[in-house]
Design a protein around this motif. Structure first.
Motif, PDB file in Angstrom:
ATOM      1  N   TYR A   1      62.695  47.530  31.804  1.00 30.76           N
ATOM      2  CA  TYR A   1      62.814  48.591  30.798  1.00 30.76           C
ATOM      3  C   TYR A   1      62.825  47.981  29.410  1.00 30.76           C
ATOM      4  CZ  TYR A   1      64.743  52.723  28.406  1.00 30.76           C
ATOM      5  OH  TYR A   1      64.949  53.777  27.574  1.00 30.76           O
TER       6      TYR A   1
ATOM      7  N   LYS B   1      63.753  60.641  33.391  1.00 37.73           N
ATOM      8  CA  LYS B   1      64.546  59.523  33.861  1.00 37.73           C
ATOM      9  C   LYS B   1      65.822  59.373  33.030  1.00 37.73           C
ATOM     10  CE  LYS B   1      60.816  56.763  35.823  1.00 37.73           C
ATOM     11  NZ  LYS B   1      60.139  55.441  35.851  1.00 37.73           N
TER      12      LYS B   1
ATOM     13  N   ASN C   1      68.122  52.927  36.433  1.00 37.40           N
ATOM     14  CA  ASN C   1      67.620  54.298  36.433  1.00 37.40           C
ATOM     15  C   ASN C   1      68.492  55.145  37.357  1.00 37.40           C
ATOM     16  OD1 ASN C   1      65.996  56.593  36.140  1.00 37.40           O
ATOM     17  ND2 ASN C   1      64.661  55.976  37.833  1.00 37.40           N
TER      18      ASN C   1
ATOM     19  N   ILE D   1      67.915  56.442  32.180  1.00 37.24           N
ATOM     20  CA  ILE D   1      68.023  54.985  32.214  1.00 37.24           C
ATOM     21  C   ILE D   1      69.127  54.545  31.264  1.00 37.24           C
ATOM     22  CG2 ILE D   1      66.845  52.804  31.786  1.00 37.24           C
ATOM     23  CD1 ILE D   1      64.243  54.133  32.554  1.00 37.24           C
TER      24      ILE D   1
END
Length: 335
Positions: free
Chosen positions: A311, A235, A264, A237
């Motif tokens: 997150y 990912k 993301n 992010i």
């Protein structure tokens, strides 16, 4: 007689060499367990303060403390957790079957009348919303773009100045100026920008923003790293600042930055930079609608494709404040 006298001294040195080494080894294991427990609880509570793991932290702390002990056994002496303030302190202690709590049994020192030694370790962690620190990519997005983030799903954050693209937004002109998102002043020689929400960074100096369709300078390495990571299944992010007010137009626009949001990234398209091929995300169609439409950025579209996510970052270099409205949080050890 001389040997008998020296034997006491020799036993003292042996006690130092063996027993003190044992104590230091035990304390290192306990410290690892306390650190692991504190940061894990901080991450867990940052994601959801009402989760079972946050409401009853002893299970997680005990498991992590034991996993960091060579003999698989540690004692969690205390846990001080304040989810409102975003703080947690974990104290671990030695544990022996049939022994004294938080103490280890000594060998040679026993002959000198010191059978056990109390050994403990403590670690603290904090979590909160970032209010000052770096953003890896120098973009700020309108609050209108994140109003539906709770619903999840992928979307395109693009450079459109249209109320129709953001129905219900109460900000002037849909909350953006031509350009749709604001390029922020970069740190010298870097791709990212330095953000300070506590003093409304960007709220007083028009040179802190600009418009345009091209990716900013010094960002090729960042974009290439995202592309390589996405291709490898990782990912990408990034913490992006969100603005809730804008004044002025064009390169003279001034954005009032409100909070960070975690996005993301799965693709993007700027003039001179097009990486929309890795996409396999679904759009924000209502649940149960059966829609399989893909979020895309084609034609004259310029923007970033992905989804806003909950997150918890372990990144350094951020000043923390209250957890913001967009579920982007920082957790770190303090002791």
């Amino acid at each position: 007689m001389l040997v008998a006298i020296l034997l006491v001294t020799l036993l003292g040195f042996v006690a130092i060499a063996v027993d003190v080494g044992l104590i230091y080894s035990e304390r290192a294991q306990l410290q690892n367990g306390a650190d692991a427990s504190a940061i894990a609880l901080a991450q867990t509570c940052a994601r959801d303060a009402k989760s079972n793991a946050c409401l009853t932290p002893s299970t997680m702390a005990g498991s992590l403390a034991n996993q960091n002990a060579l003999d698989g056994s540690s004692n969690v002496s205390s846990i001080q957790l304040n989810a409102t303030a975003g703080t947690v302190t974990v104290t671990t202690g030695a544990k022996e079957a049939g022994g004294i709590a938080d103490s280890v049994s000594l060998f040679f020192a026993r002959a000198m009348g010191i059978p056990t030694k109390e050994v403990r370790a403590q670690s603290s962690a904090v979590w909160g919303g970032p209010i000052k620190g770096p953003t890896a990519f120098p973009l700020a997005f309108s609050i209108c773009q994140v109003q539906n983030m709770v619903d999840g799903g992928s979307q395109v954050l693009q450079n459109k100045d249209s109320k129709s693209a953001n129905p219900g937004c109460t900000l002037p002109s849909g909350g953006t100026v031509p350009g749709g998102f604001g390029w922020l002043a970069q740190a010298p020689g870097e791709c990212g920008a330095s953000i300070d929400l506590s003093i409304d960074k960007g709220g007083s100096d028009p040179t802190n923003t600009k418009t345009g369709n091209s990716a900013p300078p010094n960002c090729d390495d960042t974009l290439n790293a995202w592309a390589n990571g996405i291709t490898a299944g990782r990912k990408a992010i990034v913490l992006l600042p969100v603005f809730d007010k804008v004044t002025g137009t064009g390169a003279g626009a001034v954005y009032h930055l409100q909070a960070f949001a975690a996005f993301n990234v799965v693709g993007w398209k700027f003039s001179g930079q097009d990486n929309t091929t890795p996409l396999s995300f679904r759009n924000t169609a209502p649940k149960g609608s059966g829609s399989t439409a893909t979020a895309t950025c084609t034609g004259d579209c310029r923007g970033i494709i992905g989804e806003f996510v909950t997150y918890v970052s372990l990144a350094d270099g951020y000043k923390l404040g209250p957890v913001g409205p967009y579920r982007a949080t920082i957790a770190r050890l303090t002791l």
